[in-house]
Design a protein around this motif. Structure first.
Motif, short mmCIF file in Angstrom:
data_model
loop_
_atom_site.label_atom_id
_atom_site.label_comp_id
_atom_site.label_asym_id
_atom_site.label_seq_id
_atom_site.Cartn_x
_atom_site.Cartn_y
_atom_site.Cartn_z
N GLN A 240 9.21 13.82 6.76
CA GLN A 240 9.23 13.35 5.37
C GLN A 240 9.14 11.83 5.40
OE1 GLN A 240 12.78 14.68 3.48
NE2 GLN A 240 12.31 16.82 3.74
N SER A 241 8.26 11.26 4.56
CA SER A 241 8.15 9.80 4.58
C SER A 241 7.80 9.26 3.21
CB SER A 241 7.11 9.35 5.61
OG SER A 241 5.83 9.81 5.24
N LEU A 242 8.18 8.00 3.03
CA LEU A 242 7.80 7.23 1.85
C LEU A 242 6.74 6.25 2.29
CD1 LEU A 242 11.39 6.48 0.55
CD2 LEU A 242 9.68 7.81 -0.67
N ASN A 243 5.79 5.96 1.42
CA ASN A 243 4.80 4.95 1.78
C ASN A 243 5.11 3.64 1.06
OD1 ASN A 243 3.60 5.07 -0.84
ND2 ASN A 243 2.43 6.87 -0.20
N LYS A 244 4.36 2.61 1.38
CA LYS A 244 4.61 1.29 0.83
C LYS A 244 4.51 1.30 -0.69
CE LYS A 244 3.16 -3.52 1.26
NZ LYS A 244 2.26 -4.45 1.94
N ALA A 245 3.52 2.00 -1.23
CA ALA A 245 3.37 2.08 -2.69
C ALA A 245 4.60 2.71 -3.35
CB ALA A 245 2.10 2.86 -3.05
N ASP A 246 5.18 3.73 -2.69
CA ASP A 246 6.40 4.35 -3.20
C ASP A 246 7.51 3.31 -3.32
OD1 ASP A 246 5.30 6.95 -3.26
OD2 ASP A 246 5.97 7.39 -1.22
N LEU A 247 7.68 2.55 -2.26
CA LEU A 247 8.75 1.56 -2.23
C LEU A 247 8.50 0.43 -3.23
CD1 LEU A 247 11.43 1.11 -0.85
CD2 LEU A 247 10.24 -0.10 0.98
N LEU A 248 7.27 -0.04 -3.32
CA LEU A 248 6.94 -1.10 -4.28
C LEU A 248 7.23 -0.70 -5.71
CD1 LEU A 248 3.58 -2.36 -2.76
CD2 LEU A 248 5.66 -3.73 -3.03
N SER A 249 7.11 0.58 -6.02
CA SER A 249 7.26 1.05 -7.40
C SER A 249 8.67 1.52 -7.76
CB SER A 249 6.25 2.16 -7.70
OG SER A 249 6.52 3.29 -6.89
N VAL A 250 9.62 1.40 -6.81
CA VAL A 250 11.00 1.79 -7.09
C VAL A 250 11.57 0.87 -8.17
CG1 VAL A 250 13.33 1.81 -6.13
CG2 VAL A 250 11.46 2.84 -4.88
N VAL B 211 10.46 -3.28 -11.20
CA VAL B 211 9.98 -2.57 -10.01
C VAL B 211 10.14 -3.52 -8.83
CG1 VAL B 211 8.40 -1.00 -11.21
CG2 VAL B 211 7.58 -3.22 -10.42
N LEU B 212 10.46 -2.96 -7.70
CA LEU B 212 10.76 -3.75 -6.52
C LEU B 212 9.60 -4.70 -6.16
CD1 LEU B 212 12.71 -4.46 -4.27
CD2 LEU B 212 11.81 -2.50 -2.98
N GLY B 213 8.38 -4.23 -6.31
CA GLY B 213 7.21 -5.05 -5.96
C GLY B 213 7.10 -6.33 -6.77
N ALA B 214 7.77 -6.42 -7.91
CA ALA B 214 7.71 -7.62 -8.73
C ALA B 214 8.67 -8.71 -8.24
CB ALA B 214 8.04 -7.28 -10.19
N VAL B 215 9.64 -8.34 -7.41
CA VAL B 215 10.66 -9.30 -6.97
C VAL B 215 10.84 -9.34 -5.44
CG1 VAL B 215 11.94 -9.31 -9.14
CG2 VAL B 215 12.47 -7.59 -7.40
N ALA B 216 9.93 -8.70 -4.70
CA ALA B 216 10.06 -8.68 -3.24
C ALA B 216 8.71 -8.43 -2.59
CB ALA B 216 11.04 -7.58 -2.82
N ASP B 217 8.57 -8.95 -1.38
CA ASP B 217 7.41 -8.64 -0.54
C ASP B 217 7.82 -7.55 0.43
OD1 ASP B 217 5.71 -10.63 -1.61
OD2 ASP B 217 6.65 -12.14 -0.33
N ILE B 218 6.89 -6.67 0.76
CA ILE B 218 7.18 -5.57 1.69
C ILE B 218 6.08 -5.54 2.75
CG2 ILE B 218 7.46 -3.08 1.96
CD1 ILE B 218 8.44 -3.00 -0.96
#
Length: 197
Positions: free
Chosen positions: A136-146, A12-19
């Motif tokens: 239409q929008s994505l939130n930070k949690a959406d992006l972290l969990s990609v 998941v993106l949140g494991a390898v990046a800061d947002i």
């Protein structure tokens, strides 16, 4: 062209990046950083040459971008990722961007931007879209969990380079088309100027 399928680690993106989000700062006449808006970037992520508003930020403000960051537009119908280049370093990302700073030892920034723009990631966005009244929008949690496929770093770099070569070819093709159009226009009217007595 057939490619042999093989297992690739998925993270998941949140494991390898800061947002984080871009700045809410308002433009001022004597600011110290140019404000980078989504409209300042072309489809391949290059800066469009035009005047940009200035904002006043502290030197260590988290909205200041640096080479290797990835800017992501999370609002609207199109969700695009842009790799921050050296020429953008020190600009301030507007609030319409989410700023992704990957751990470059594990996740190549150019590969990340290319993946986030790929159809596989775009399908993930469509599944996660939050619909407000009009946007239409994505939130930070959406992006972290990609979920991101994470091949070895050298393979990520090769794949990112492949995209860069394709974008360069598209840019050159567009330029050639533009030049051919100009040539045609000039050739068509050559010798047709009205005679003035």
């Amino acid at each position: 062209m057939t490619m042999q399928a093989r297992k690739v680690e998925q993270v998941v993106l949140g494991a390898v990046a800061d947002i984080r989000f871009g700045t809410l700062a308002r433009p001022v006449a004597d600011g110290n950083a140019m404000l980078l808006l989504p409209g300042d970037l072309n489809a391949s992520g290059g800066l469009i040459d035009r005047h940009r508003p200035m904002v006043q930020l502290k030197e260590d403000d988290p909205a200041l971008v640096r080479a290797g960051d990835v800017l992501f537009t999370a609002r609207g119908a199109q969700h695009s990722a842009y790799l921050v280049t050296d020429t953008m370093t020190g600009m301030a990302a507007a609030q319409s961007f989410m700023m992704i700073r990957p751990d470059a030892n594990v996740l190549d920034p150019a590969y990340l931007a290319a993946y986030l723009n790929h159809g596989w990631a775009q399908r993930q966005w469509r599944e996660r879209i939050t619909r407000s009244t009009a946007v239409q929008s994505l939130n930070k949690a959406d992006l972290l969990s990609v979920v991101i496929p994470l091949p070895p770093i050298q393979e990520q770099r090769r794949r990112a380079r492949l995209l860069q070569l394709w974008q360069d070819e598209q840019r050159l093709t567009d330029e050639l088309r533009r030049q051919k159009e100009q040539f045609y226009q000039l050739a068509f009217v050559a010798g047709l100027e009205p005679i003035v007595d």
